[in-house]
Design a protein around this motif. Sequence first.
Motif, PDB file in Angstrom:
ATOM      1  N   TRP A  81       0.798  -1.222   0.000  1.00  0.00           N
ATOM      2  CA  TRP A  81       0.000   0.000   0.000  1.00  0.00           C
ATOM      3  C   TRP A  81       0.835   1.279   0.000  1.00  0.00           C
ATOM      4  CZ3 TRP A  81      -4.867   0.410  -1.329  1.00  0.00           C
ATOM      5  CH2 TRP A  81      -5.645  -0.739  -1.300  1.00  0.00           C
ATOM      6  N   PRO A 138       2.548   4.432  -1.469  1.00  0.00           N
ATOM      7  CA  PRO A 138       2.208   5.212  -2.666  1.00  0.00           C
ATOM      8  C   PRO A 138       3.213   5.058  -3.805  1.00  0.00           C
ATOM      9  CG  PRO A 138       1.984   6.576  -0.703  1.00  0.00           C
ATOM     10  CD  PRO A 138       2.614   5.286  -0.277  1.00  0.00           C
ATOM     11  N   LYS A 198       2.117   2.571  -6.614  1.00  0.00           N
ATOM     12  CA  LYS A 198       0.855   2.750  -7.314  1.00  0.00           C
ATOM     13  C   LYS A 198       1.014   2.665  -8.833  1.00  0.00           C
ATOM     14  CE  LYS A 198      -3.125   5.846  -7.724  1.00  0.00           C
ATOM     15  NZ  LYS A 198      -3.848   4.811  -8.370  1.00  0.00           N
ATOM     16  N   ASP A 200      -0.779  -0.086 -11.191  1.00  0.00           N
ATOM     17  CA  ASP A 200      -1.708   0.382 -12.221  1.00  0.00           C
ATOM     18  C   ASP A 200      -1.325  -0.166 -13.588  1.00  0.00           C
ATOM     19  OD1 ASP A 200      -3.286   1.749 -10.425  1.00  0.00           O
ATOM     20  OD2 ASP A 200      -2.376   3.709 -10.842  1.00  0.00           O
TER      21      ASP A 200
END
Length: 47
Positions: free
Chosen positions: A22, A24, A27, A31
């Motif tokens: 989790w 950042p 990310k 994605d």
Amino acid sequence: MTGGIITLALLLLFVGGWIWIWRPSHKAEFDAAARLPLEDDSEEPRE
């Protein structure tokens, strides 16, 4: 007693993995991986 130590070690491993996932900074990487099944293949399959 060793059962409790193993349980604690697995709990710490789980929580550490959860925190790592989790963050950042991951990310964009996740994605991009999520979009992979939706992308068209531009190359012909090799035989």
